[in-house]
Design an enzyme around this catalytic site. Sequence first.
Site, PDB file in Angstrom:
ATOM      1  N   HIS A 176       0.817  -1.222   0.000  1.00  0.00           N
ATOM      2  CA  HIS A 176       0.000   0.000   0.000  1.00  0.00           C
ATOM      3  C   HIS A 176       0.848   1.269   0.000  1.00  0.00           C
ATOM      4  O   HIS A 176       0.407   2.337  -0.434  1.00  0.00           O
ATOM      5  CB  HIS A 176      -0.934  -0.008   1.211  1.00  0.00           C
ATOM      6  CG  HIS A 176      -2.177   0.814   1.031  1.00  0.00           C
ATOM      7  ND1 HIS A 176      -2.171   2.103   0.518  1.00  0.00           N
ATOM      8  CD2 HIS A 176      -3.483   0.530   1.285  1.00  0.00           C
ATOM      9  CE1 HIS A 176      -3.416   2.573   0.480  1.00  0.00           C
ATOM     10  NE2 HIS A 176      -4.214   1.634   0.926  1.00  0.00           N
ATOM     11  N   LYS A 265     -32.518   5.771  -0.865  1.00  0.00           N
ATOM     12  CA  LYS A 265     -32.444   7.217  -0.643  1.00  0.00           C
ATOM     13  C   LYS A 265     -33.809   7.773  -0.251  1.00  0.00           C
ATOM     14  O   LYS A 265     -33.923   8.591   0.684  1.00  0.00           O
ATOM     15  CB  LYS A 265     -31.932   7.921  -1.905  1.00  0.00           C
ATOM     16  CG  LYS A 265     -30.470   7.693  -2.220  1.00  0.00           C
ATOM     17  CD  LYS A 265     -30.063   8.474  -3.466  1.00  0.00           C
ATOM     18  CE  LYS A 265     -28.601   8.286  -3.797  1.00  0.00           C
ATOM     19  NZ  LYS A 265     -28.196   9.049  -5.008  1.00  0.00           N
ATOM     20  N   SER A 280     -25.183   8.145  -2.902  1.00  0.00           N
ATOM     21  CA  SER A 280     -25.291   6.685  -3.012  1.00  0.00           C
ATOM     22  C   SER A 280     -24.349   6.025  -2.011  1.00  0.00           C
ATOM     23  O   SER A 280     -24.689   5.005  -1.399  1.00  0.00           O
ATOM     24  CB  SER A 280     -24.950   6.229  -4.427  1.00  0.00           C
ATOM     25  OG  SER A 280     -25.876   6.745  -5.362  1.00  0.00           O
ATOM     26  N   ASP A 407      -9.757  -2.770 -20.291  1.00  0.00           N
ATOM     27  CA  ASP A 407      -9.801  -3.619 -21.484  1.00  0.00           C
ATOM     28  C   ASP A 407      -8.389  -3.800 -22.042  1.00  0.00           C
ATOM     29  O   ASP A 407      -7.773  -2.838 -22.511  1.00  0.00           O
ATOM     30  CB  ASP A 407     -10.722  -2.975 -22.525  1.00  0.00           C
ATOM     31  CG  ASP A 407     -10.869  -3.811 -23.783  1.00  0.00           C
ATOM     32  OD1 ASP A 407     -10.235  -4.878 -23.888  1.00  0.00           O
ATOM     33  OD2 ASP A 407     -11.624  -3.385 -24.681  1.00  0.00           O
TER      34      ASP A 407
END
Length: 463
Positions: A176, A265, A280, A407
């Site tokens: 990390h 919500k 959210s 990708d």
Amino acid sequence: MASTTKTVTIHDRCCVAQPHSGEVAAEQSLPLTFFDMLWLHFHPIKRLLFYPSSCSASNFLETVVPSLKQSLSVALINYLPIAGNLIYPLESGMPEIRYVSGDSVSLTIAEASEDFDFNYLTGNQAREANEFYPFVPELPEPKIEPESGFRIIPLIAIQITLFPGTGICIGFTNHHVIGDASSIVGFIKAWSKVAKVGGQNDFLVKNDLIPIYDRSLIKDPSGHRANIFWNQMKLYPYGSPVSSFPNNKLRSTFILQKDEIQILKNLVLERKPGFVRLSSFTVITAYVWSCLVKSAKKSGENVDENEPEYFGFAVDARRRLEPPLPAAYFGNCLGFVVVESTHGILSGKDGFFIAAELVGDIISTKVNNNEELFREADEWLVKYGPLLTKRVMGVAGSPRFDMYDTDFGWGKPKKYEAVSIDGDGSMSLSKSGEFEGGLEIGLSLPVKKMDAFADIFYDGLKI
């Protein structure tokens, strides 16, 4: 591993460095900021990306692997510190990240036996956590150099595993201290873009995807936070963090679609109409936290009602510093906040609403208030370190992270797994690969607790 019949064949263990050329990069050293110093003794971060593919073993070894090696080498031109090491003093001095010519990234090429079920591993249902570890690379062992007075600690390892005829898995393990999720995900995506366009480095330059390493951009208001954290860290002997197998754990993915998030919500706003900005992140983490607390009793845990329950999360601080850091800054730049309640309160019928209010308040008062976010930064280690042994839930990832646009030229991944959550009690959070506007929640729990959590999670959504 769950079964002794399941094996992974190692075809190659190698090291990938930046391309040999007339302009070999000189030594590059990065001092650790106080943001980096916090992670010196943290466990490695482990991620897996699974891609559907009908690739055969011969095509994999003769075409796919050489292409990935070449594109990784090219990507390292702009990510040299990743190929470097953490230089950790044995006696005196300060740790730093250092790259010298010839440093490289550890790469393992493997093939899974046909006993492994690619579709099982990439599902959302409860799966045995041990099943994933054969695809997770281990960081090379640190080396001690008594003559220089340093411990040399590698920072990243990568493994590419073929499931013949069904898929490819790319696994990442990183220390990390080299960078937070924003930085490491940025590197993974940069490599994938180079691979997709055929190994051209100028693609990153033209699209402004070059990372920024300038540590002087981080202004330490107190002027000595890095020293404060280092003086606390060096009291403990360095031990390369080891992840033990979670033999009794299951991994599950829970998806909340866009309309379900909006329902959560709306429920909170009906009870707490004073919310100005209900995100959210707030409702999802509050819902998961409360469901997790409620699952204790159902799974057979005996927890006192007055037992504290904590929820903590890291905040990307790049735009919250003064002056703000560029988004391309590579390293760690995270602030921390924690909220607290009790087991009895959160396991009650209003637990979700109380959790949402706590999370919403901390975001309003600290996350969105730069001065408050860093007011107690000098005490982060002392204040939050002891919570790791308490009943605490954290978050790995963010609703902003989209691992499903990574990708390498084969299309988007079928599944992303944050394996590190096996050991630290966090939930993983990322954009959904299936549903527009949806979010994926990953959990790793003992069998009984996973069953209890799943029942409570889905029953709550029905109500």
